[in-house]
Design a protein around this motif. Structure first.
Motif, PDB file in Angstrom:
ATOM      1  N   ASP A   1      -5.128  -1.072   2.654  1.00  0.00           N
ATOM      2  CA  ASP A   1      -5.727  -1.355   1.348  1.00  0.00           C
ATOM      3  C   ASP A   1      -5.021  -2.497   0.614  1.00  0.00           C
ATOM      4  OD1 ASP A   1      -7.448   0.764   1.837  1.00  0.00           O
ATOM      5  OD2 ASP A   1      -6.152   2.207   0.802  1.00  0.00           O
ATOM      6  N   GLY A   2      -4.669  -3.538   1.338  1.00  0.00           N
ATOM      7  CA  GLY A   2      -4.048  -4.711   0.720  1.00  0.00           C
ATOM      8  C   GLY A   2      -2.556  -4.582   0.479  1.00  0.00           C
ATOM      9  N   ARG A   3      -1.979  -3.429   0.781  1.00  0.00           N
ATOM     10  CA  ARG A   3      -0.534  -3.245   0.627  1.00  0.00           C
ATOM     11  C   ARG A   3       0.150  -3.398   1.986  1.00  0.00           C
ATOM     12  NH1 ARG A   3       0.520  -1.762  -4.378  1.00  0.00           N
ATOM     13  NH2 ARG A   3      -1.066  -0.671  -5.605  1.00  0.00           N
ATOM     14  N   ARG A   4       1.347  -3.976   1.957  1.00  0.00           N
ATOM     15  CA  ARG A   4       2.014  -4.277   3.212  1.00  0.00           C
ATOM     16  C   ARG A   4       3.524  -4.066   3.079  1.00  0.00           C
ATOM     17  NH1 ARG A   4       2.444 -10.358   5.875  1.00  0.00           N
ATOM     18  NH2 ARG A   4       3.861  -9.828   7.586  1.00  0.00           N
ATOM     19  N   PHE A   5       4.102  -3.451   4.099  1.00  0.00           N
ATOM     20  CA  PHE A   5       5.553  -3.324   4.144  1.00  0.00           C
ATOM     21  C   PHE A   5       6.035  -3.545   5.580  1.00  0.00           C
ATOM     22  CE2 PHE A   5       4.077   1.119   4.711  1.00  0.00           C
ATOM     23  CZ  PHE A   5       4.725   1.446   5.906  1.00  0.00           C
ATOM     24  N   THR A   6       7.332  -3.784   5.715  1.00  0.00           N
ATOM     25  CA  THR A   6       7.953  -3.993   7.018  1.00  0.00           C
ATOM     26  C   THR A   6       8.859  -2.812   7.341  1.00  0.00           C
ATOM     27  OG1 THR A   6       7.905  -6.408   6.791  1.00  0.00           O
ATOM     28  CG2 THR A   6       9.458  -5.490   8.378  1.00  0.00           C
ATOM     29  N   LEU A   7       8.748  -2.308   8.544  1.00  0.00           N
ATOM     30  CA  LEU A   7       9.612  -1.231   9.028  1.00  0.00           C
ATOM     31  C   LEU A   7      10.500  -1.810  10.119  1.00  0.00           C
ATOM     32  CD1 LEU A   7      10.363   1.804   9.106  1.00  0.00           C
ATOM     33  CD2 LEU A   7       8.532   2.115  10.790  1.00  0.00           C
ATOM     34  N   ALA A   8      11.813  -1.677   9.963  1.00  0.00           N
ATOM     35  CA  ALA A   8      12.741  -2.283  10.919  1.00  0.00           C
ATOM     36  C   ALA A   8      13.789  -1.275  11.379  1.00  0.00           C
ATOM     37  CB  ALA A   8      13.428  -3.500  10.290  1.00  0.00           C
TER      38      ALA A   8
ATOM     39  N   GLY B   1      10.089   0.303  20.947  1.00  0.00           N
ATOM     40  CA  GLY B   1       9.355   1.484  21.357  1.00  0.00           C
ATOM     41  C   GLY B   1       9.443   2.621  20.363  1.00  0.00           C
ATOM     42  N   LEU B   2      10.414   2.543  19.432  1.00  0.00           N
ATOM     43  CA  LEU B   2      10.575   3.584  18.415  1.00  0.00           C
ATOM     44  C   LEU B   2       9.691   3.348  17.196  1.00  0.00           C
ATOM     45  CD1 LEU B   2      14.463   4.000  18.523  1.00  0.00           C
ATOM     46  CD2 LEU B   2      12.748   5.559  19.459  1.00  0.00           C
ATOM     47  N   LEU B   3       9.109   2.153  17.093  1.00  0.00           N
ATOM     48  CA  LEU B   3       8.235   1.856  15.964  1.00  0.00           C
ATOM     49  C   LEU B   3       6.851   2.450  16.214  1.00  0.00           C
ATOM     50  CD1 LEU B   3       9.148  -1.904  15.335  1.00  0.00           C
ATOM     51  CD2 LEU B   3       9.869   0.076  13.983  1.00  0.00           C
ATOM     52  N   PRO B   4       6.360   3.281  15.313  1.00  0.00           N
ATOM     53  CA  PRO B   4       5.060   3.924  15.527  1.00  0.00           C
ATOM     54  C   PRO B   4       3.899   2.948  15.386  1.00  0.00           C
ATOM     55  CG  PRO B   4       5.842   4.375  13.317  1.00  0.00           C
ATOM     56  CD  PRO B   4       6.966   3.664  14.013  1.00  0.00           C
ATOM     57  N   GLY B   5       2.779   3.298  16.010  1.00  0.00           N
ATOM     58  CA  GLY B   5       1.591   2.464  15.897  1.00  0.00           C
ATOM     59  C   GLY B   5       1.005   2.509  14.507  1.00  0.00           C
ATOM     60  N   ALA B   6       1.260   3.627  13.800  1.00  0.00           N
ATOM     61  CA  ALA B   6       0.800   3.788  12.415  1.00  0.00           C
ATOM     62  C   ALA B   6       1.820   4.671  11.702  1.00  0.00           C
ATOM     63  CB  ALA B   6      -0.575   4.416  12.356  1.00  0.00           C
ATOM     64  N   ALA B   7       1.965   4.473  10.401  1.00  0.00           N
ATOM     65  CA  ALA B   7       2.925   5.248   9.625  1.00  0.00           C
ATOM     66  C   ALA B   7       2.313   5.626   8.287  1.00  0.00           C
ATOM     67  CB  ALA B   7       4.214   4.441   9.398  1.00  0.00           C
ATOM     68  N   GLY B   8       2.067   6.925   8.092  1.00  0.00           N
ATOM     69  CA  GLY B   8       1.533   7.399   6.821  1.00  0.00           C
ATOM     70  C   GLY B   8       0.216   6.773   6.430  1.00  0.00           C
ATOM     71  N   GLY B   9      -0.631   6.493   7.419  1.00  0.00           N
ATOM     72  CA  GLY B   9      -1.924   5.885   7.115  1.00  0.00           C
ATOM     73  C   GLY B   9      -1.911   4.380   7.106  1.00  0.00           C
ATOM     74  N   TYR B  10      -0.733   3.771   7.243  1.00  0.00           N
ATOM     75  CA  TYR B  10      -0.612   2.309   7.305  1.00  0.00           C
ATOM     76  C   TYR B  10      -0.639   1.895   8.775  1.00  0.00           C
ATOM     77  CZ  TYR B  10       0.815   2.297   2.389  1.00  0.00           C
ATOM     78  OH  TYR B  10       0.848   2.443   1.028  1.00  0.00           O
TER      79      TYR B  10
ATOM     80  N   GLY C   1       9.254  -1.693  -3.273  1.00  0.00           N
ATOM     81  CA  GLY C   1      10.640  -1.256  -3.180  1.00  0.00           C
ATOM     82  C   GLY C   1      11.122  -1.191  -1.753  1.00  0.00           C
ATOM     83  N   GLY C   2      12.133  -0.362  -1.538  1.00  0.00           N
ATOM     84  CA  GLY C   2      12.702  -0.248  -0.203  1.00  0.00           C
ATOM     85  C   GLY C   2      13.395   1.086  -0.016  1.00  0.00           C
ATOM     86  N   TYR C   3      13.464   1.526   1.224  1.00  0.00           N
ATOM     87  CA  TYR C   3      14.143   2.774   1.560  1.00  0.00           C
ATOM     88  C   TYR C   3      14.862   2.568   2.885  1.00  0.00           C
ATOM     89  CZ  TYR C   3      14.944   7.741   2.453  1.00  0.00           C
ATOM     90  OH  TYR C   3      15.527   8.958   2.707  1.00  0.00           O
ATOM     91  N   THR C   4      16.165   2.892   2.920  1.00  0.00           N
ATOM     92  CA  THR C   4      16.986   2.657   4.109  1.00  0.00           C
ATOM     93  C   THR C   4      17.798   3.894   4.441  1.00  0.00           C
ATOM     94  OG1 THR C   4      17.203   0.303   3.543  1.00  0.00           O
ATOM     95  CG2 THR C   4      18.749   1.190   5.156  1.00  0.00           C
TER      96      THR C   4
ATOM     97  N   ARG D   1       8.159   8.143   4.356  1.00  0.00           N
ATOM     98  CA  ARG D   1       7.448   8.679   5.526  1.00  0.00           C
ATOM     99  C   ARG D   1       7.502   7.688   6.689  1.00  0.00           C
ATOM    100  NH1 ARG D   1       4.047  11.305   1.586  1.00  0.00           N
ATOM    101  NH2 ARG D   1       2.885   9.373   1.213  1.00  0.00           N
ATOM    102  N   ALA D   2       7.465   6.405   6.368  1.00  0.00           N
ATOM    103  CA  ALA D   2       7.544   5.384   7.422  1.00  0.00           C
ATOM    104  C   ALA D   2       8.899   5.458   8.128  1.00  0.00           C
ATOM    105  CB  ALA D   2       7.319   3.998   6.828  1.00  0.00           C
ATOM    106  N   VAL D   3       9.965   5.564   7.351  1.00  0.00           N
ATOM    107  CA  VAL D   3      11.308   5.667   7.936  1.00  0.00           C
ATOM    108  C   VAL D   3      11.429   6.947   8.756  1.00  0.00           C
ATOM    109  CG1 VAL D   3      13.755   6.006   7.396  1.00  0.00           C
ATOM    110  CG2 VAL D   3      12.443   4.236   6.195  1.00  0.00           C
ATOM    111  N   ALA D   4      10.863   8.036   8.234  1.00  0.00           N
ATOM    112  CA  ALA D   4      10.935   9.322   8.932  1.00  0.00           C
ATOM    113  C   ALA D   4      10.135   9.326  10.226  1.00  0.00           C
ATOM    114  CB  ALA D   4      10.429  10.438   8.010  1.00  0.00           C
ATOM    115  N   SER D   5       9.196   8.393  10.361  1.00  0.00           N
ATOM    116  CA  SER D   5       8.380   8.337  11.578  1.00  0.00           C
ATOM    117  C   SER D   5       9.155   7.808  12.775  1.00  0.00           C
ATOM    118  CB  SER D   5       7.138   7.470  11.336  1.00  0.00           C
ATOM    119  OG  SER D   5       7.501   6.102  11.161  1.00  0.00           O
TER     120      SER D   5
END
Length: 397
Positions: free
Chosen positions: A298-305, A262-271, A356-359, A382-386
Motif C-alpha cells: 500500500d505504498g509503504r516500504r521498509f528494508t529488512l536486513a 535464505g533467512l529473509l522471508p518472501g513476505a513479512a506481515g503482509g508486506y 522508524g526502525g527496529y533492531t 513482525r518483520a524482524v521476528a520473521s
C-alpha cells in the motif's frame, strides 16, 4: 613541538584544526610526512578533541534536557548524564583505535601501503570535524546541525586516505566507502553500549554491592535492579577476544551471504518482498556479511536486513550484559534501547511520519533490523521476528 609528540599538547593544536577544516589537502601532506606515535596522537590530539562532544553533551543534557523545549523534555539524572558522558568518551577513544586497525587492514585491498601508524593518523585527524561539531551539544535542539557538520569528516577521510595510505586516487572512493561502512557498524555498537550503560545509571542514583541468591561471583545493584558481574566479566572477555582478533588480523569465518539471504522471508506481515541482495567483504580480521530485502504494501516500504558482524559482534556483548533500558520521547515519537532474554534491541518510531526502525542483536553476532515506512512499529517488529532467530543462534556458536 608537534601536536603528535608523545605527551605533548602543542600550541599549534588550534591551528591544525583550522587547517584541516579549511584547507585539508595541504594539511594532509604535512601530516603524511611528520613524525608521530600512536601515544602522541592520543595524548596531544584525540583525547583533547574527543572531550568536546562529551562535555558539551553532558552540560546540554543537564541544563536543557532532551526533546523539544516547551513540548516534551526529558532531563536525565546527574548520575546518568555523567556516566553516559564518561562511557561515551571512553568508547569514542576506543573507536578511533579500532578504526585505525580497520584502515590499516583494508589498505592492501585498495593498493595502499599497510602502515599502522599512518592508519592511526587518518583515523585520528578525520574525526576532527565531528569532534568540533560536538560543541552544538551544549544546546540539544541544535545537535542535529552538529551532526550534519560532522559529515564533513567523510570528506576529510576521502582526502586523507589516498595521501597518507598511498592508495591510488581511482580507488580512494572505494576505500572510503568500505571504511565508512565499518565505521557505521562501530557507531551502532557504541550507541548500543552507551545506551545500555546510561539506561542502567538512570534507573537509580546509587550503586550498592550485593549478593545474588546462589551466586558467589557477586552482583551490582542500580536503583533496585541487579546485574550479574559474572556475565559482565564474560562479556569483557568477549570484547577483549574480538579486539585481539582485529589487531592480529585474524579472519573470523563469516556466514555465507547466501545463507543469510535464505533467512529473509518472501513476505513479512503482509508486506511482499520486491527485491533482495547480499554481499560480504573485509580484510585483516574485519569483515561483514549482509543480506537485505525490500518489502512493500500500500505504498509503504521498509528494508529488512540480516548482518553477520564478525569480530565486531563480540563488542555488543557488554551492552547485552548490562541488561538495562533507556527511553526518550518527543511529541511525535520515541527511541528506546532495551535487553530481553539476553537480546539487545533498539526501536524508534515517529507516529506522524509513520516511519522508524527496529533492531535485534542475536547471539552477540547477528543484527536483524527493519527500517522504513510502515503502518505501525509492530509491522517492523513482525518483520524482524520473521527471521529465524534459532538458526542465527546456532550459527553464532
Amino acid at each position: 613541538m608537534s601536536v603528535v609528540e608523545p605527551g605533548a599538547v602543542s600550541s599549534d593544536l588550534v591551528g591544525r584544526v583550522k587547517r584541516l577544516l579549511l584547507t585539508p589537502s595541504p594539511e594532509w601532506e604535512r601530516i603524511d610526512t611528520e613524525p608521530a606515535t600512536i601515544k602522541g596522537l592520543y595524548v596531544g590530539y584525540i583525547c583533547i578533541l574527543a572531550a568536546i562532544p562529551a562535555v558539551a553533551g553532558l552540560v546540554g543534557s543537564l541544563v536543557f534536557g532532551h526533546g523539544i523545549p516547551g513540548l516534551a523534555t526529558i532531563r536525565p539524572s546527574p548520575v546518568g548524564a555523567i556516566v553516559g558522558a564518561v562511557v561515551g568518551y571512553g568508547l569514542s577513544l576506543l573507536s578511533v583505535f579500532v578504526l585505525g586497525l580497520i584502515i590499516d587492514a583494508l589498505a592492501p585491498s585498495f593498493d595502499g601501503q599497510k602502515n599502522r601508524l599512518q592508519a592511526f593518523k587518518v583515523a585520528a585527524y578525520s574525526g576532527t570535524a565531528g569532534w568540533v561539531a560536538g560543541i552544538f551539544g551544549l544546546f540539544p535542539p541544535l545537535a542535529v546541525i552538529g551532526g550534519l557538520l560532522g559529515l564533513y569528516g567523510l570528506y576529510l577521510l576521502y582526502t586523507g586516505l589516498p595521501r597518507v595510505m598511498k592508495a591510488p586516487k581511482e580507488k580512494a572512493i572505494g576505500y572510503t566507502i568500505v571504511t565508512v561502512l565499518c565505521a557505521i557498524v562501530l557507531y551502532v555498537i557504541v550507541g548500543f553500549i552507551t545506551g545500555a550503560v546510561v539506561g542502567a545509571a538512570a534507573i537509580g542514583g546509587g550503586i550498592a554491592a550485593s549478593k545474588v541468591a546462589g551466586a558467589d561471583s557477586g552482583s551490582v545493584t542500580l536503583g533496585g535492579q541487579t546485574y550479574d558481574l559474572g556475565k559482565m566479566d564474560e562479556a569483557s572477555k568477549k570484547m577483549e577476544a574480538a579486539a585481539a582478533s582485529i589487531e592480529a588480523g585474524k579472519d573470523i569465518p563469516l556466514t555465507s551471504p547466501d545463507v543469510l539471504k535464505g533467512l529473509l522471508p518472501g513476505a513479512a506481515g503482509g508486506y511482499a518482498r520486491t527485491a533482495v541482495e547480499s554481499s560480504s567483504g573485509g580484510a585483516g580480521g574485519m569483515g561483514m556479511s549482509v543480506a537485505r530485502g525490500d518489502y512493500e504494501k500500500d505504498g509503504r516500504r521498509f528494508t529488512l536486513a540480516v548482518t553477520d558482524l564478525g569480530a565486531l559482534g563480540g563488542m555488543t556483548a557488554m551492552a547485552s550484559a548490562m541488561n538495562a533500558q533507556s527511553t526518550s520521547e518527543t511529541e511525535t515519537g520515541y527511541e528506546k534501547t532495551s535487553t530481553a532474554g539476553g537480546q539487545l534491541t533498539t526501536e524508534k518510531w515517529d507516529r506522524e511520519a509513520k516511519s522508524g526502525g527496529y533492531t535485534v542483536v542475536i547471539g552477540n553476532r547477528f543484527s536483524v533490523e527493519a527500517n522504513g515506512d510502515a503502518e505501525s512499529i509492530d509491522d517492523l517488529k513482525r518483520a524482524v521476528a520473521s527471521v529465524d532467530a534459532g538458526k542465527l543462534k546456532s550459527l553464532a556458536r
